[in-house]
Design an enzyme around this catalytic site. Sequence first.
Site, PDB file in Angstrom:
ATOM      1  N   THR A 120       0.822  -1.207   0.000  1.00  0.00           N
ATOM      2  CA  THR A 120       0.000   0.000   0.000  1.00  0.00           C
ATOM      3  C   THR A 120       0.856   1.257   0.000  1.00  0.00           C
ATOM      4  O   THR A 120       2.010   1.237   0.476  1.00  0.00           O
ATOM      5  CB  THR A 120      -0.903   0.017   1.258  1.00  0.00           C
ATOM      6  N   TYR A 163      -1.851   0.170  10.881  1.00  0.00           N
ATOM      7  CA  TYR A 163      -1.984  -0.410   9.536  1.00  0.00           C
ATOM      8  C   TYR A 163      -0.741  -0.161   8.692  1.00  0.00           C
ATOM      9  O   TYR A 163      -0.220  -1.071   8.052  1.00  0.00           O
ATOM     10  CB  TYR A 163      -3.218   0.171   8.844  1.00  0.00           C
TER      11      TYR A 163
END
Length: 345
Positions: A120, A163
């Site tokens: 990501t 995250y």
Amino acid sequence: MAIVGGSGFIGSNLADSLLSDGEPVLVIDNFSRPGVEQNLEWLAQKHGSHLGVETVDIRDQASLACALAPAKAIFHLAAQTAVTTSLADPAEDLDVNLKGTFNVLEAARRAGMPVIFASTNKVYGSLPQIGVREADDRYEPDDETIRANGVDETIGLDFCTPYGCSKGAADQYVLDYAKSYGLPTAVLRMSCIYGPRQFGTEDQGWVAHFLLSALSNRPITIYGDGKQVRDILHVSDAVAAYRSVLARIDDLKGQAFNLGGGPRNAVSLRALLSEIAAMTGRDIVLRHDTQRTGDQPFFVADTRKAEAALDWRAHVSWREGVCDLASWLLQHRLQPRSETARYVA
């Protein structure tokens, strides 16, 4: 071919692409996310016996290794995907994203299988080093090179939020297994992927969430001022990139690539909402809240490395892709009605 997390949004689209070309696919998933069984049913109806399915949680190392044993390559897409969830439960986020990825890598190492990992843009943190200025409806970088090309892979990792930490650590483990063990691995650091088979919630899949909310006459909450800019990439283009990486894995092992729509598909939240309002003919009710932790004012992927190495580029323009997704959502996620005709940009 094994797709870990294969019933999810990107996974099911990737599975469909491979199966359509006659490649048997094994979907490995724990089916914990509500609704993903619809994607699996679609794959099964379309492809029948060429599709294999194993219900396995990636945190179960022994069961995962057993399920992956027959595969010849692994696309690892399974993850806890929301920043907000990671802040609420960092322990589970760590367990799924880092320990789960470690389990995938260990299974692959024992079998000598390639691993293509879905990372990501959050591994770059909130990018405070990129100065931005306000334009009419968006932020744009002060740096002319970044403004023209986007953020490249040399910007430096700077994890933020649980995250970002869990995905970033997993990203580095995947790359290290190429260095330490010679395992053919590669990482795709994704910007915002959207398209058919996406569920779209406020926490993850925001393009689909905006569309679903507008089409259902539900208010949309904007965190911050809405001038944040992202490059959005249609899932068909993302799938093409994943397949291209695997086809070239011997030459590309140990490398990370930014994957997004690039400057041609960069759009602010405000601009996308205006486009959706014009496309749907709906008045969108907006609510505003404070900016969320770790948010990037500007992220547009510099995809030149991927374009050169993969012979790849984003083909679907963001307006065309959003129209495509709106039509799909009307037909498959909302009650059928007269509006199911395809939108025209």
